[in-house]
Design a protein around this motif. Structure first.
Motif, PDB file in Angstrom:
ATOM      1  N   GLN A  36      -0.785   5.349   2.794  1.00  0.00           N
ATOM      2  CA  GLN A  36      -0.331   4.316   1.881  1.00  0.00           C
ATOM      3  C   GLN A  36      -1.100   3.024   2.089  1.00  0.00           C
ATOM      4  OE1 GLN A  36       4.058   5.281   2.783  1.00  0.00           O
ATOM      5  NE2 GLN A  36       4.089   4.199   0.849  1.00  0.00           N
ATOM      6  N   THR A  66       0.552   0.461  -0.691  1.00  0.00           N
ATOM      7  CA  THR A  66       0.902   0.751  -2.079  1.00  0.00           C
ATOM      8  C   THR A  66       2.069   1.724  -2.151  1.00  0.00           C
ATOM      9  OG1 THR A  66      -0.595   2.652  -2.217  1.00  0.00           O
ATOM     10  CG2 THR A  66      -1.500   0.501  -2.795  1.00  0.00           C
ATOM     11  N   SER A  67       2.645   1.805  -3.332  1.00  0.00           N
ATOM     12  CA  SER A  67       3.684   2.802  -3.585  1.00  0.00           C
ATOM     13  C   SER A  67       3.054   4.183  -3.479  1.00  0.00           C
ATOM     14  CB  SER A  67       4.260   2.641  -4.987  1.00  0.00           C
ATOM     15  OG  SER A  67       4.831   1.392  -5.151  1.00  0.00           O
ATOM     16  N   LYS A  68       3.809   5.153  -2.962  1.00  0.00           N
ATOM     17  CA  LYS A  68       3.292   6.517  -2.888  1.00  0.00           C
ATOM     18  C   LYS A  68       3.062   7.055  -4.284  1.00  0.00           C
ATOM     19  CE  LYS A  68       4.576   8.641   1.415  1.00  0.00           C
ATOM     20  NZ  LYS A  68       5.325   9.667   2.095  1.00  0.00           N
ATOM     21  N   SER A  70       1.122   6.245  -6.660  1.00  0.00           N
ATOM     22  CA  SER A  70       0.942   5.312  -7.769  1.00  0.00           C
ATOM     23  C   SER A  70      -0.531   5.247  -8.155  1.00  0.00           C
ATOM     24  CB  SER A  70       1.429   3.914  -7.378  1.00  0.00           C
ATOM     25  OG  SER A  70       0.668   3.423  -6.298  1.00  0.00           O
ATOM     26  N   GLN A  86      -1.136  -4.508  -9.975  1.00  0.00           N
ATOM     27  CA  GLN A  86      -0.798  -5.349  -8.832  1.00  0.00           C
ATOM     28  C   GLN A  86       0.668  -5.156  -8.437  1.00  0.00           C
ATOM     29  OE1 GLN A  86      -2.072  -9.587  -7.603  1.00  0.00           O
ATOM     30  NE2 GLN A  86      -0.404  -9.853  -9.038  1.00  0.00           N
ATOM     31  N   SER A  87       1.535  -4.850  -9.395  1.00  0.00           N
ATOM     32  CA  SER A  87       2.957  -4.658  -9.087  1.00  0.00           C
ATOM     33  C   SER A  87       3.216  -3.400  -8.262  1.00  0.00           C
ATOM     34  CB  SER A  87       3.780  -4.609 -10.374  1.00  0.00           C
ATOM     35  OG  SER A  87       3.343  -3.549 -11.199  1.00  0.00           O
ATOM     36  N   ASP A  88       2.238  -2.457  -8.210  1.00  0.00           N
ATOM     37  CA  ASP A  88       2.379  -1.267  -7.371  1.00  0.00           C
ATOM     38  C   ASP A  88       2.016  -1.545  -5.916  1.00  0.00           C
ATOM     39  OD1 ASP A  88       3.247   0.352  -9.441  1.00  0.00           O
ATOM     40  OD2 ASP A  88       1.227   0.981  -9.984  1.00  0.00           O
ATOM     41  N   ILE A  89       1.456  -2.715  -5.652  1.00  0.00           N
ATOM     42  CA  ILE A  89       1.117  -3.100  -4.276  1.00  0.00           C
ATOM     43  C   ILE A  89       2.348  -3.739  -3.657  1.00  0.00           C
ATOM     44  CG2 ILE A  89      -0.324  -4.599  -2.863  1.00  0.00           C
ATOM     45  CD1 ILE A  89      -2.535  -4.187  -4.963  1.00  0.00           C
ATOM     46  N   LEU A  90       2.794  -3.170  -2.539  1.00  0.00           N
ATOM     47  CA  LEU A  90       4.033  -3.609  -1.909  1.00  0.00           C
ATOM     48  C   LEU A  90       3.844  -4.755  -0.919  1.00  0.00           C
ATOM     49  CD1 LEU A  90       5.491  -0.062  -1.238  1.00  0.00           C
ATOM     50  CD2 LEU A  90       5.912  -1.540  -3.201  1.00  0.00           C
ATOM     51  N   ALA A  91       2.692  -4.744  -0.194  1.00  0.00           N
ATOM     52  CA  ALA A  91       2.480  -5.742   0.836  1.00  0.00           C
ATOM     53  C   ALA A  91       1.001  -5.830   1.194  1.00  0.00           C
ATOM     54  CB  ALA A  91       3.275  -5.389   2.086  1.00  0.00           C
TER      55      ALA A  91
END
Length: 94
Positions: A36, A66-68, A70, A86-91
């Protein structure tokens, strides 16, 4: 060939999956967990997305989580990259 993402899209390259566990056990291909953590290769300009103003907060070279499963996988010059929102990036990993 280079990829220039549009709007709020980010091009990332996933890091390799771990081949061994912390205790030294070698993992079979099916037992490896999908990574991830990825490196940002290119960032879109942001702008108006679905009627809302989006500012890009990641930059080239950042390590991100990232989200798994995605994004869209693309092959560029024989190399696998993924285009995500960019919204699929968590941190961002520091």
């Amino acid at each position: 060939m280079t990829i220039k993402p549009l709007s709020d899209r980010v091009v990332i390259k996933m890091e390799e999956a771990e081949e061994t566990t912390k205790s030294g056990i070698v993992l079979a291909g099916s037992a490896k967990e999908k990574p991830q953590v990825a490196t940002v290769l290119a960032v879109g300009p942001g702008g108006l997305v679905d009627g809302k103003e989006v500012q890009m907060t990641v930059k080239v070279g950042d390590k991100v989580i990232t989200s798994k499963y995605s994004g869209t996988e693309v092959k560029v010059d024989g190399e696998e990259v993924i285009i995500v929102r960019q919204s699929d990036i968590l941190a961002v990993v520091e």
